[in-house]
Write a protein that holds these residues in place. Structure first.
Motif, PDB file in Angstrom:
ATOM      1  N   ASN A 114      44.591  46.184  44.252  1.00  0.00           N
ATOM      2  CA  ASN A 114      43.445  46.389  45.133  1.00  0.00           C
ATOM      3  C   ASN A 114      43.644  47.638  45.990  1.00  0.00           C
ATOM      4  O   ASN A 114      44.602  48.392  45.806  1.00  0.00           O
ATOM      5  CB  ASN A 114      43.219  45.148  45.996  1.00  0.00           C
ATOM      6  N   ALA A 169      37.542  39.971  37.550  1.00  0.00           N
ATOM      7  CA  ALA A 169      37.500  39.842  39.005  1.00  0.00           C
ATOM      8  C   ALA A 169      36.057  39.807  39.504  1.00  0.00           C
ATOM      9  O   ALA A 169      35.718  39.036  40.416  1.00  0.00           O
ATOM     10  CB  ALA A 169      38.268  40.983  39.659  1.00  0.00           C
ATOM     11  N   LEU A 224      34.208  44.667  45.471  1.00  0.00           N
ATOM     12  CA  LEU A 224      35.581  44.841  45.006  1.00  0.00           C
ATOM     13  C   LEU A 224      35.942  46.314  44.876  1.00  0.00           C
ATOM     14  O   LEU A 224      35.127  47.140  44.445  1.00  0.00           O
ATOM     15  CB  LEU A 224      35.770  44.158  43.656  1.00  0.00           C
ATOM     16  N   ASN A 273      39.587  36.002  38.734  1.00  0.00           N
ATOM     17  CA  ASN A 273      40.907  36.362  39.262  1.00  0.00           C
ATOM     18  C   ASN A 273      40.751  37.291  40.453  1.00  0.00           C
ATOM     19  O   ASN A 273      39.686  37.889  40.662  1.00  0.00           O
ATOM     20  CB  ASN A 273      41.769  37.036  38.190  1.00  0.00           C
ATOM     21  N   GLU A 274      41.817  37.389  41.241  1.00  0.00           N
ATOM     22  CA  GLU A 274      41.851  38.334  42.352  1.00  0.00           C
ATOM     23  C   GLU A 274      42.045  39.750  41.803  1.00  0.00           C
ATOM     24  O   GLU A 274      42.699  39.953  40.782  1.00  0.00           O
ATOM     25  CB  GLU A 274      42.999  38.000  43.304  1.00  0.00           C
ATOM     26  N   ILE A 275      41.489  40.732  42.494  1.00  0.00           N
ATOM     27  CA  ILE A 275      41.611  42.123  42.038  1.00  0.00           C
ATOM     28  C   ILE A 275      43.046  42.606  42.237  1.00  0.00           C
ATOM     29  O   ILE A 275      43.692  42.300  43.233  1.00  0.00           O
ATOM     30  CB  ILE A 275      40.614  43.034  42.787  1.00  0.00           C
ATOM     31  N   SER A 276      43.564  43.323  41.248  1.00  0.00           N
ATOM     32  CA  SER A 276      44.922  43.848  41.332  1.00  0.00           C
ATOM     33  C   SER A 276      45.076  45.023  40.370  1.00  0.00           C
ATOM     34  O   SER A 276      44.742  44.885  39.192  1.00  0.00           O
ATOM     35  CB  SER A 276      45.932  42.753  40.968  1.00  0.00           C
TER      36      SER A 276
END
Length: 341
Positions: A314, A304, A118, A309-312
């Motif tokens: 990114n 993440a 990530l 959760n999705e990385i944000s």
């Protein structure tokens, strides 16, 4: 759940005021290593919080037990350190701006993809409660068609924050690459991308070094346009003496949304009929006393890594905001309106 072991590279103010305390307050994190070229700083952190101390980040990256690192160094070091960390199998949280060129930023994204690790950029305004509420309201149609905005981030300058004071790397183009626009402006570009749900396609800018002894900008105003035709202004400044401004106003067909314009109510909606909704939500990130103490950045990064959760934001989001800032520099130099691709 297994503890996530973290190393912090760069032990200046952003690390000691943001990253390290937020990691230490997370129940699933163990900070096991610190690194700074001024080794007395990493030694002090290791003494206070436990863990190893390194002068050279390459040595820290050799520790195979470390799962993730924060890159909290001067801007010109972000890309190389991030790529090296990703190649060493570490997840990376890199401070903003993510790099000093688009090529460097893309190399970071490529390293993240190639190593299946990530990459998060420390543009933290997405995690402010008023901004989260505003995004949800906009997506539900609160404002209808959005016409315009104005957003600002300014204070008296990094000398009151940086560990090196007036001699900080922030003022040196060789190490910082860019001044207030890179320090503060990228936050607001990313925020508007987040709130509006689209990126900017054109920028025109005027930048100055108005007050600081510096080789970078300390005062900038940008005019921005999205593909759908939303136009607005963005101000990034180190010359707002006396009071910080970290506000955003969005104008739409159904009313006006004011975010962090009022000391008590961080969310204010004024409908086209004049009705006013005021909400006292969490405070925005600030270096001043009484401000937000948890930016939400570390919590999101750790979640993440845990797959929650999705990385944000990114790497792609970091690249998008960096693209606008670089084009703003070109616009100011050439006195043109620049297309952002």
């Amino acid at each position: 759940m297994q503890m996530i072991k973290v190393g912090v590279i760069g032990c200046g103010s952003i690390a000691t005021h943001r990253h390290i305390p937020e990691y230490l307050n997370h129940e699933d994190v163990e900070v096991v290593a610190f690194c700074d070229i001024e080794k007395k700083r990493s030694d002090e952190c290791a003494s206070l919080f436990g863990g190893a101390s390194y002068q050279h980040y390459e040595d820290l990256l050799k520790d195979e037990t470390i799962d993730a690192v924060s890159i909290c160094t001067p801007n010109y070091l972000h890309a190389k350190m991030s790529v090296d960390a990703l190649n060493a199998g570490k997840h990376v949280l890199c401070e903003k701006p993510m790099a000093t060129s688009l090529e460097e930023a893309q190399a970071m994204i490529d390293a993240s993809n190639q190593n299946n690790k990530l990459l998060m950029i420390g543009q933290n305004q997405r995690f402010t409660e008023a901004h989260i509420e505003a995004k949800a309201a906009i997506e539900k149609g609160l404002l209808g068609k959005i016409y315009s905005f104005k957003t600002s981030f300014g204070h008296g300058g990094p000398e009151g924050w940086s560990v090196d004071g007036a001699n900080s790397w922030f003022f040196d183009k060789e190490r910082a690459f860019i001044g207030a626009m890179g320090d503060l402006g990228v936050h607001k570009v990313d925020l508007m991308h987040y709130l509006l749900g689209e990126t900017f396609t054109h920028v025109s800018a005027m930048i100055e070094t108005s007050a600081k002894v510096a080789t970078v900008d300390d005062n900038a105003v940008l005019i921005l346009k999205t593909k759908s035709g939303i136009i607005g202004t963005l101000s990034a400044s180190w010359v707002y003496n006396g009071e910080e401004d970290n506000s955003t106003i969005i104008y739409g067909e159904k009313g006006i949304l004011k975010l962090n314009t009022d000391p008590e109510y961080s969310y204010i909606f004024i409908s086209v009929d004049g009705e006013v909704e005021k909400r006292a939500l969490g405070k925005i990130q600030t270096n001043d006393d009484g401000g937000q103490t948890n930016t939400g950045t570390i919590d999101h990064f750790v979640s993440a890594i845990q797959g929650k959760n999705e990385i944000s934001p990114n790497g792609a989001a970091g690249l998008a905001s960096l693209s606008v800032i670089i084009k703003a520099l070109q616009s100011a130099q050439k006195q043109t309106i620049e297309e952002v691709k």
